[in-house]
Design a protein around this motif. Structure first.
Motif, PDB file in Angstrom:
ATOM      1  N   ALA A 271      46.487  34.046  50.810  1.00 44.01           N
ATOM      2  CA  ALA A 271      45.440  35.013  50.468  1.00 44.01           C
ATOM      3  C   ALA A 271      44.894  35.718  51.711  1.00 44.01           C
TER       4      ALA A 271
ATOM      5  N   TRP B 134      40.319  42.724  42.898  1.00 45.24           N
ATOM      6  CA  TRP B 134      40.164  41.909  44.095  1.00 45.24           C
ATOM      7  C   TRP B 134      38.997  42.391  44.962  1.00 45.24           C
TER       8      TRP B 134
ATOM      9  N   TYR C 278      34.761  35.577  42.422  1.00 45.65           N
ATOM     10  CA  TYR C 278      33.728  36.292  43.178  1.00 45.65           C
ATOM     11  C   TYR C 278      32.422  35.499  43.237  1.00 45.65           C
TER      12      TYR C 278
ATOM     13  N   PRO D   7      34.614  43.476  43.592  1.00 47.33           N
ATOM     14  CA  PRO D   7      36.036  43.456  43.209  1.00 47.33           C
ATOM     15  C   PRO D   7      36.472  44.803  42.633  1.00 47.33           C
TER      16      PRO D   7
ATOM     17  N   ASP E 288      41.997  38.250  50.519  1.00 44.69           N
ATOM     18  CA  ASP E 288      41.941  38.930  49.231  1.00 44.69           C
ATOM     19  C   ASP E 288      41.389  37.909  48.247  1.00 44.69           C
ATOM     20  N   TRP E 289      40.296  38.261  47.597  1.00 39.61           N
ATOM     21  CA  TRP E 289      39.572  37.319  46.759  1.00 39.61           C
ATOM     22  C   TRP E 289      39.543  37.814  45.316  1.00 39.61           C
ATOM     23  N   PRO E 290      40.082  37.056  44.360  1.00 41.89           N
ATOM     24  CA  PRO E 290      40.159  37.517  42.973  1.00 41.89           C
ATOM     25  C   PRO E 290      38.778  37.609  42.310  1.00 41.89           C
ATOM     26  N   SER E 291      38.640  38.568  41.429  1.00 40.04           N
ATOM     27  CA  SER E 291      37.347  38.817  40.783  1.00 40.04           C
ATOM     28  C   SER E 291      36.813  37.606  40.031  1.00 40.04           C
TER      29      SER E 291
END
Length: 90
Positions: free
Chosen positions: A42, A17, A55, A8, A49-52
């Motif tokens: 997303a 992200w 993760y 991220p 897009d993947w939020p921290s």
């Protein structure tokens, strides 16, 4: 089925992200993301897009940790890379 995620390192909207990708198909990617509860918004053309803060959820579900350079290489090798269009006329 192999999905990949980079660290991220990408700032936006007050958080960091990652990019979540498949090296096989968008169907595989969408299915994985849906199982993890990702909203359709997303999806950004060829990746999620993947939020921290999520993760570790992706890794625990089987996503393989790779570098950001490797994400791009995997997408290109699979023929799934869809670069964003920049400066498109309105």
């Amino acid at each position: 089925m192999t999905l990949y995620i980079d660290p991220p390192n990408w700032p936006g909207h007050g958080r960091m992200w990652s990019h979540l990708v498949s090296d096989a198909s968008f169907e595989e990617l969408h299915s994985f993301a849906e199982r993890l509860g990702a909203p359709p918004r997303a999806f950004d053309g060829d990746h999620y897009d993947w939020p921290s803060h999520r993760y570790e959820d992706a890794v625990a579900a089987g996503a393989v940790e790779v570098s950001s350079k490797e994400i791009v290489r995997l997408l290109k090798a699979a023929g799934l890379r869809r670069p964003k269009r920049r400066g498109a006329a309105a």
